[in-house]
Design an enzyme around this catalytic site. Structure first.
Site, short mmCIF file in Angstrom:
data_model
loop_
_atom_site.label_atom_id
_atom_site.label_comp_id
_atom_site.label_asym_id
_atom_site.label_seq_id
_atom_site.Cartn_x
_atom_site.Cartn_y
_atom_site.Cartn_z
N LYS A 183 -10.70 29.29 6.74
CA LYS A 183 -11.19 30.34 6.34
C LYS A 183 -11.10 31.54 7.47
O LYS A 183 -10.69 32.54 7.63
CB LYS A 183 -12.06 30.79 5.52
N GLU A 191 -14.85 22.15 14.44
CA GLU A 191 -14.04 20.85 14.40
C GLU A 191 -12.70 21.15 14.07
O GLU A 191 -11.92 20.24 14.41
CB GLU A 191 -14.90 20.24 13.04
N GLY A 194 -15.37 29.59 0.72
CA GLY A 194 -15.00 28.22 0.95
C GLY A 194 -14.66 27.29 0.01
O GLY A 194 -13.66 26.50 -0.34
N ARG A 195 -15.84 27.10 -0.89
CA ARG A 195 -16.03 26.07 -1.55
C ARG A 195 -15.41 26.43 -3.20
O ARG A 195 -15.30 25.70 -3.96
CB ARG A 195 -17.52 25.61 -1.79
N GLU A 242 -24.29 23.61 -1.40
CA GLU A 242 -24.21 24.59 -0.29
C GLU A 242 -24.43 26.14 -1.09
O GLU A 242 -24.90 27.09 -0.72
CB GLU A 242 -22.80 24.83 0.32
N HIS A 247 -22.91 -0.94 -10.17
CA HIS A 247 -23.47 -1.99 -9.41
C HIS A 247 -23.87 -1.74 -7.85
O HIS A 247 -23.94 -2.49 -6.82
CB HIS A 247 -22.26 -3.01 -9.08
N LYS A 293 -24.79 24.95 14.13
CA LYS A 293 -23.62 25.13 14.75
C LYS A 293 -24.05 25.85 16.11
O LYS A 293 -23.38 25.70 17.23
CB LYS A 293 -22.59 26.18 14.05
O1 F6P Z 1 -20.02 25.06 7.59
C1 F6P Z 1 -19.77 25.33 6.36
C2 F6P Z 1 -18.63 26.09 6.12
O2 F6P Z 1 -18.71 27.58 6.47
C3 F6P Z 1 -18.32 25.95 4.44
O3 F6P Z 1 -18.76 27.05 3.71
C4 F6P Z 1 -16.71 26.05 4.57
O4 F6P Z 1 -16.07 25.50 3.64
C5 F6P Z 1 -16.50 25.37 6.05
O5 F6P Z 1 -17.42 25.53 6.94
C6 F6P Z 1 -15.21 25.30 6.62
O6 F6P Z 1 -15.00 26.93 7.01
P1 F6P Z 1 -13.55 27.39 7.53
O7 F6P Z 1 -12.52 27.34 6.30
O8 F6P Z 1 -13.81 28.70 7.82
O9 F6P Z 1 -13.06 26.59 8.65
#
Ligand code: F6P
Length: 541
Positions: free
Chosen positions: A200, A206, A260-261, A346, A377, A505
């Site tokens: 987004k 990462e 995002g979620r 979240e 289990h 972060k």
């Molecule tokens: O760090 C959490 C977050 O902001 C989530 O809410 C989001 O889904 C994820 O990181 C990834 O963010 P992006 O789509 O901006 O890379």
């Protein structure tokens, strides 16, 4: 409704929860042979059974009163008409507009439809072989690079619905851990791989680290110029996608009103459209849209997301049960608990209300889970006999997509049996009778009796899907999304922000610098400095 009415509703709930038999479920069944009939509801093809909880008629009436006092319906309608429900980020939350037009959000719905159409055209062109890689080979693999909401939803749905023979193979790279890349690399042929960078913000460290890693690999495989043909971006940040080198016609945008979620229905779902085929992606959206209509139209008493949320409020706020397990009895749903962990924790892991004052009630519980029967289990021992009940969501799928009927019967029998065992338990007399029948002597029975008693009266809800297909899965995910929204309304918190992920972060930046320099700084607490020094020493060999 006034603040007084809301306070009175919470007080009423607290009073019911302190009654001596507040957590008892068995008497509710004993006194009401029709309890299942009166405590289940249907919507968008799903059945939700909340009868195996301690929600009596009185508790249900109180919970519904709470929903009215918190103006759940008003807040829901505000969300559907593009109201600024995400107050801290001053945004609407319009994931519903991604899967069906919302009359109150016409411009946003049209915008979403335009992106969807662009996704369809692209998907079908890739499938027809009109869009190909740099070496003129057809794409047969889609690699989605993303994390959190840009990964978990697509992974979960992909694992649930992808079948051999579907148009493209989906592969996901989420974690920045290089071992993740090492695992997927042998499965990839660069010439046939289409890479989606799903972010987004297009700034998530990462994802960007992985995207650059994959870009270097692609350039080494098909050349610097050729690599561009293999990259697509899914993002709201068009400036950053251009800087990364992705051509504007290869960027599928979405808006900041997609959280995002809640984003798998947006451009973030492109890996699903490509891998499953457009028709099935559309069915997924349609299933979610059916749940949206149910949420918007069904009376509160019959409204699945509302009932699911009120059940959780009863457990968390009434009975003080702050954990919940999710057990899908379908191996294909093995990533559903992970998706729900993000969606729920979240969204609902908040300690202040919309106005910034501390919450007066407990909020989001810890969510965890595994598919049944495997979960039985591993952690179900604690759920059956641990000192504190853990409410469970059982998810059953009536008809499988395989022909191993006996396996499926065993699977369903165990799912139903777990919920029944949690409810009924096994008291001392039952255990004694079982042990005598098995030939145990009285001394052994006396010694083992306390260990073998199941307390029972442990709550669960069950959701039944006729079949695991795109439509029912879309409805199931939307059910949980709306449940989260209702809980946000009840607790007066913002389910659409996630400030709690920011500090880590920020603190990672100097640590990254120190790791690169091979020297620990002196700005940390002694534990962090000591651990960093230890890692650096071990790395130095
Ligand atoms: O760090 C959490 C977050 O902001 C989530 O809410 C989001 O889904 C994820 O990181 C990834 O963010 P992006 O789509 O901006 O890379």
């Amino acid at each position: 409704m006034s603040a007084d009415q809301l306070q009175a509703a919470w007080a009423g709930l607290a009073a019911l929860a302190t009654a001596p038999d507040a957590a008892a479920i068995r008497p509710l069944f004993a006194h009401d042979p029709d309890r299942f009939a009166r405590f289940h509801a249907r919507g968008a093809g799903l059945l939700l059974d909340i009868s195996k909880t301690a929600i009596s008629d009185e508790v249900r009436a109180c919970l519904l009163g709470l929903a009215r006092a918190a103006d759940v319906a008003g807040r829901r309608d505000m969300m559907a008409s593009a109201g600024m429900v995400n107050v801290t980020e001053r945004r609407a939350a319009l994931h519903m507009a991604l899967r069906g037009a919302l009359p109150g959000a016409a411009a946003e719905s049209a915008d979403a439809a335009a992106t969807l159409e662009a996704m369809r055209v692209f998907t079908e062109a890739v499938h027809r072989g009109e869009i190909r890689g740099a070496t003129n080979q057809r794409f047969d693999t889609v690699l989605n690079i993303g994390i959190g909401g840009s990964d978990l939803g697509p992974v979960m749905v992909g694992r649930a619905l992808w079948r051999a023979g579907d148009p493209m193979r989906p592969i996901h790279l989420g974690n920045v851990d290089g071992h993740g890349w090492e695992t997927v690399l042998p499965q990839l042929d660069a010439r046939r791989t289409l890479v989606l960078v799903a972010s987004k913000t297009f700034t998530t460290q990462e994802t960007m680290a992985n995207a650059h890693l994959v870009k270097r690999w692609m350039e080494a495989s098909v050349g610097k110029l050729g690599a561009a043909a293999h990259f697509v971006a899914l993002s709201t940040n068009l400036k950053a996608t251009a800087e990364f080198g992705i051509a504007p016609d290869r960027v599928f945008p979405f808006r900041d009103w997609v959280g995002g979620r809640f984003s798998l229905w947006s451009a973030i779902g492109l890996s699903l459209a490509l891998s499953l085929g457009w028709e099935r992606f559309q069915e997924l959206l349609d299933g979610a849209a059916a749940m949206d209509r149910h949420f918007l139209e069904a009376p509160l008493e019959q409204n699945l997301p509302v009932l699911l949320a009120l059940t959780e409020a009863w457990h968390v706020n009434g009975l003080g049960l702050d954990r919940r397990a999710v057990l899908p009895y379908d191996e294909r749903l093995r990533r559903l608990p992970a998706h729900l962990q993000q969606l729920e924790m979240e969204s609902l892991g908040k300690r202040v209300r919309l106005d910034g004052t501390p919450v007066s009630h407990a909020t989001g519980p810890v969510v965890f889970g595994e598919p049944g029967t495997s979960a039985q289990h591993s952690f179900m021992q604690l759920v059956h006999q641990g000192p504190k009940p853990v409410p469970v969501d059982f998810i059953l799928v009536a008809r499988p997509d395989h022909t191993h009927a006996e396996n499926h019967r065993i699977l369903l029998a165990h799912g139903l049996a777990q919920a029944e065992a949690l409810l009924t338990g096994r008291d001392a007399a039952g255990v004694q009778a079982d042990m005598r029948a098995a030939g145990a002597d009285e001394a052994t029975i006396a010694r083992l009796l306390p260990h073998r008693i199941f307390p029972g009266d442990r709550p669960s809800v069950t959701i039944v899907l006729p079949k695991l297909d795109p439509g029912s899965l879309g409805a199931l995910i939307a059910l949980y999304e709306h449940k989260v929204f209702v809980l946000g309304a009840l607790w007066d918190i913002n389910p659409f922000d996630q400030w709690g992920v920011e500090l880590g972060k920020v603190l990672a930046a100097p640590l990254l610098h120190e790791l690169a320099a091979g020297a620990a700084g002196d700005t940390h607490d002694s534990s962090t400095t000591g651990l960093l020094a230890e890692v650096l020493k071990l790395q130095a060999g």
